[in-house]
Design an enzyme around this catalytic site. Structure first.
Site, PDB file in Angstrom:
ATOM      1  N   CYS A   1       0.809  -1.229   0.000  1.00 48.44           N
ATOM      2  CA  CYS A   1       0.000   0.000   0.000  1.00 48.44           C
ATOM      3  C   CYS A   1       0.837   1.271   0.000  1.00 48.44           C
ATOM      4  O   CYS A   1       0.323   2.354  -0.278  1.00 48.44           O
ATOM      5  CB  CYS A   1      -0.953  -0.001   1.192  1.00 48.44           C
ATOM      6  SG  CYS A   1      -2.103  -1.368   1.150  1.00 48.44           S
TER       7      CYS A   1
ATOM      8  N   HIS B   1      -3.330   7.366   2.200  1.00 40.99           N
ATOM      9  CA  HIS B   1      -3.718   6.034   1.749  1.00 40.99           C
ATOM     10  C   HIS B   1      -5.049   5.695   2.426  1.00 40.99           C
ATOM     11  O   HIS B   1      -5.244   5.963   3.604  1.00 40.99           O
ATOM     12  CB  HIS B   1      -2.650   5.015   2.137  1.00 40.99           C
ATOM     13  CG  HIS B   1      -3.090   3.593   1.963  1.00 40.99           C
ATOM     14  ND1 HIS B   1      -3.691   3.160   0.804  1.00 40.99           N
ATOM     15  CD2 HIS B   1      -3.049   2.530   2.804  1.00 40.99           C
ATOM     16  CE1 HIS B   1      -3.986   1.877   0.935  1.00 40.99           C
ATOM     17  NE2 HIS B   1      -3.614   1.471   2.139  1.00 40.99           N
TER      18      HIS B   1
ATOM     19  N   ASN C   1     -10.074  -0.106   0.075  1.00 41.30           N
ATOM     20  CA  ASN C   1      -8.614  -0.017   0.072  1.00 41.30           C
ATOM     21  C   ASN C   1      -8.094  -0.578  -1.258  1.00 41.30           C
ATOM     22  O   ASN C   1      -8.135  -1.781  -1.477  1.00 41.30           O
ATOM     23  CB  ASN C   1      -8.055  -0.805   1.263  1.00 41.30           C
ATOM     24  CG  ASN C   1      -6.538  -0.772   1.338  1.00 41.30           C
ATOM     25  OD1 ASN C   1      -5.874  -0.324   0.407  1.00 41.30           O
ATOM     26  ND2 ASN C   1      -6.000  -1.243   2.445  1.00 41.30           N
TER      27      ASN C   1
HETATM   28  N1  ACO Z   1     -18.315  -8.568   9.407  1.00 45.91           N
HETATM   29  C1  ACO Z   1     -18.767  -8.854  10.621  1.00 45.91           C
HETATM   30  N2  ACO Z   1     -17.966  -9.187  11.643  1.00 45.91           N
HETATM   31  C2  ACO Z   1     -16.641  -9.235  11.413  1.00 45.91           C
HETATM   32  C3  ACO Z   1     -16.099  -8.936  10.142  1.00 45.91           C
HETATM   33  C4  ACO Z   1     -16.989  -8.598   9.103  1.00 45.91           C
HETATM   34  N3  ACO Z   1     -16.584  -8.301   7.869  1.00 45.91           N
HETATM   35  N4  ACO Z   1     -14.757  -9.049  10.205  1.00 45.91           N
HETATM   36  C5  ACO Z   1     -14.460  -9.400  11.458  1.00 45.91           C
HETATM   37  N5  ACO Z   1     -15.597  -9.519  12.196  1.00 45.91           N
HETATM   38  C6  ACO Z   1     -15.738  -9.885  13.585  1.00 45.91           C
HETATM   39  C7  ACO Z   1     -14.570 -10.700  14.077  1.00 45.91           C
HETATM   40  O1  ACO Z   1     -14.746 -12.067  13.758  1.00 45.91           O
HETATM   41  C8  ACO Z   1     -14.627 -10.449  15.560  1.00 45.91           C
HETATM   42  O2  ACO Z   1     -15.613 -11.278  16.110  1.00 45.91           O
HETATM   43  P1  ACO Z   1     -15.381 -11.984  17.537  1.00 45.91           P
HETATM   44  O3  ACO Z   1     -15.232 -10.847  18.511  1.00 45.91           O
HETATM   45  O4  ACO Z   1     -16.626 -12.768  17.697  1.00 45.91           O
HETATM   46  O5  ACO Z   1     -14.134 -12.792  17.391  1.00 45.91           O
HETATM   47  C9  ACO Z   1     -15.134  -9.007  15.669  1.00 45.91           C
HETATM   48  O6  ACO Z   1     -15.716  -8.698  14.393  1.00 45.91           O
HETATM   49  C10 ACO Z   1     -14.051  -8.009  15.967  1.00 45.91           C
HETATM   50  O7  ACO Z   1     -12.962  -8.237  15.091  1.00 45.91           O
HETATM   51  P2  ACO Z   1     -11.658  -7.362  15.162  1.00 45.91           P
HETATM   52  O8  ACO Z   1     -10.666  -7.851  14.155  1.00 45.91           O
HETATM   53  O9  ACO Z   1     -11.193  -7.242  16.558  1.00 45.91           O
HETATM   54  O10 ACO Z   1     -12.238  -5.948  14.697  1.00 45.91           O
HETATM   55  P3  ACO Z   1     -11.525  -4.554  14.635  1.00 45.91           P
HETATM   56  O11 ACO Z   1     -12.282  -3.557  15.369  1.00 45.91           O
HETATM   57  O12 ACO Z   1     -10.062  -4.660  14.897  1.00 45.91           O
HETATM   58  O13 ACO Z   1     -11.701  -4.180  13.099  1.00 45.91           O
HETATM   59  C11 ACO Z   1     -10.417  -4.160  11.073  1.00 45.91           C
HETATM   60  C12 ACO Z   1     -11.125  -5.005  12.111  1.00 45.91           C
HETATM   61  C13 ACO Z   1     -11.424  -3.285  10.372  1.00 45.91           C
HETATM   62  C14 ACO Z   1      -9.769  -5.075  10.053  1.00 45.91           C
HETATM   63  C15 ACO Z   1      -9.362  -3.279  11.767  1.00 45.91           C
HETATM   64  O14 ACO Z   1      -8.558  -4.050  12.617  1.00 45.91           O
HETATM   65  C16 ACO Z   1      -8.468  -2.561  10.800  1.00 45.91           C
HETATM   66  O15 ACO Z   1      -8.889  -1.737  10.046  1.00 45.91           O
HETATM   67  N6  ACO Z   1      -7.165  -2.846  10.818  1.00 45.91           N
HETATM   68  C17 ACO Z   1      -6.230  -2.240   9.892  1.00 45.91           C
HETATM   69  C18 ACO Z   1      -6.315  -2.994   8.627  1.00 45.91           C
HETATM   70  C19 ACO Z   1      -5.684  -2.267   7.496  1.00 45.91           C
HETATM   71  O16 ACO Z   1      -5.594  -1.080   7.463  1.00 45.91           O
HETATM   72  N7  ACO Z   1      -5.237  -3.060   6.541  1.00 45.91           N
HETATM   73  C20 ACO Z   1      -4.719  -2.596   5.352  1.00 45.91           C
HETATM   74  C21 ACO Z   1      -3.314  -2.129   5.509  1.00 45.91           C
HETATM   75  S1  ACO Z   1      -2.725  -1.518   4.037  1.00 45.91           S
HETATM   76  C22 ACO Z   1      -2.028  -2.779   3.114  1.00 45.91           C
HETATM   77  O17 ACO Z   1      -0.839  -2.879   3.037  1.00 45.91           O
HETATM   78  C23 ACO Z   1      -2.857  -3.775   2.441  1.00 45.91           C
END
Ligand code: ACO
Length: 331
Positions: free
Chosen positions: A114, A258, A288
């Site tokens: 990214c 980004h 993204n």
């Molecule tokens: N729909 C519904 N529920 C979901 C989903 C979904 N799509 N995805 C995860 N959940 C659930 C999980 O299973 C979990 O359930 P549980 O508590 O029963 O186990 C719950 O939601 C919470 O999951 P978390 O992973 O703790 O959620 P979080 O608040 O951390 O949000 C997210 C997740 C959006 C991915 C966040 O961590 C994030 O944005 N991280 C950064 C990711 C990012 O920026 N990535 C790209 C980087 S750039 C690159 O190089 C590609």
């Protein structure tokens, strides 16, 4: 005399097909409410079958050249930042070169996930300032949909396909040192700042590749850990970029980040002490798009008139590697 590289045109391309959160919720245990609240994403564009990264990249580059009023034969160098090349080799950039009809100069891919667009900008800026090329295209192009496990709700809801491009051209400044106030700053790239830390490569990676599994693999992510690294690393590199230019956040007209997660963007703006009216956000419509997200946002804001000549832009990104970086430019 100081040679700078100036962004003289930009372009972008999004595949026709739009997939909404509601559509994903028809085949996966997720909801529009969850995705929107946690990420800010409402929809993403997905490339058609047979539509390759090079097709997206070509359309964005063609648009950027038209916008710049520059012919393909005048392009000395093509850099494609991508994690999703058409093939393992040759470089997607060489196919784009052939499609554009720009012959002979260097054309290569660059892999910083990214952060790829910022890395590409830094490389092209360096070539131009060293006098090795006069005109370069930097393209961020991705078909992230091809790397996703569409049964993994933790990752597949986050990404989209698209491409953005800028044309950079050398710009000579007689006696311009950049000192004496913002209005005396030359137009163009002011500085770029790149970082990586391979110790954290497993936090965000694709579990395949030609020399390991012999397969393409799918994207794997420890979302919370990535989030934590993003917030810390982006804060550091923003500070570094501002300090290098003796600027404060008040000097920035537009932040072009980004587009990984709206909550990360909001955190960055809070850290800078700047309001929502100073940031370009496209994540709700594009999701993204990895290396494509910054040039896509840039092109949108230039075309709708928000970004105006002379304004100061701060671009920043983080991604797998981990990689992160920032670039400051006077438009
Ligand atoms: N729909 C519904 N529920 C979901 C989903 C979904 N799509 N995805 C995860 N959940 C659930 C999980 O299973 C979990 O359930 P549980 O508590 O029963 O186990 C719950 O939601 C919470 O999951 P978390 O992973 O703790 O959620 P979080 O608040 O951390 O949000 C997210 C997740 C959006 C991915 C966040 O961590 C994030 O944005 N991280 C950064 C990711 C990012 O920026 N990535 C790209 C980087 S750039 C690159 O190089 C590609």
């Amino acid at each position: 005399m100081i040679v700078r590289s100036q962004i003289v045109g930009c372009g972008s391309y999004l595949p026709e097909r739009i997939v909404t959160n509601d559509e994903i919720a028809t085949f996966l245990d997720t909801s529009d409410e969850w995705i929107t609240a946690r990420t800010g994403i409402r929809q993403r564009h997905i490339a058609a079958e047979g539509e390759y990264t090079s097709d997206l990249a070509f359309n964005a580059a063609d648009g950027a050249l038209r916008n710049a009023g520059i012919r393909a034969c005048e392009v000395d160098m093509i850099v494609v930042a991508t994690t999703t090349p058409d093939k393992t080799f040759p470089a997607t950039a060489t196919r784009v070169q052939a499609m554009l009809g720009a012959e002979g100069g260097p054309a290569f891919d660059l892999q910083a996930v990214c952060t790829g667009f910022i890395y590409g900008l830094a490389v092209a800026d360096s070539f131009i300032r060293l006098g090795q090329v006069d005109t370069a295209i930097v393209i961020g192009a991705e078909t992230m949909s091809r790397l996703l496990d569409w049964e993994d709700r933790n990752t597949c809801v986050l990404f989209g396909d698209g491409a953005g491009a800028v044309v950079l051209k050398s710009n000579n400044h007689h006696g311009a040192s950049g000192s004496g106030g913002r209005e005396n700053l030359p137009r163009g790239i002011l500085s770029t700042h790149l970082h990586s830390d391979g110790r954290f490569g497993d936090l965000l990676h694709v579990d395949g590749g030609p020399s390991s599994t012999g397969t393409v693999g799918t994207l794997q992510m420890s979302g919370r850990e990535v989030f934590r690294h993003a917030v810390a690393n982006l804060a550091d590199v923003l500070e570094e970029a501002l300090a290098a230019n003796e600027m404060t956040p008040a000097d920035i007209d537009w932040v072009v980040p980004h587009q990984a997660n709206k909550r990360i963007i909001d955190g960055t703006m809070r850290k800078l002490g700047l309001g929502d009216d100073r940031v370009i956000v496209t994540i709700e419509r594009h999701a993204n798009t990895s290396a494509a997200s910054i040039p896509l946002a840039l092109d949108e804001a230039v075309r709708d008139g928000r970004i105006q000549p002379g304004q100061i832009l701060l671009m920043e990104a983080m991604g797998g590697g981990m990689t992160w970086g920032a670039g400051l430019a006077r438009w």
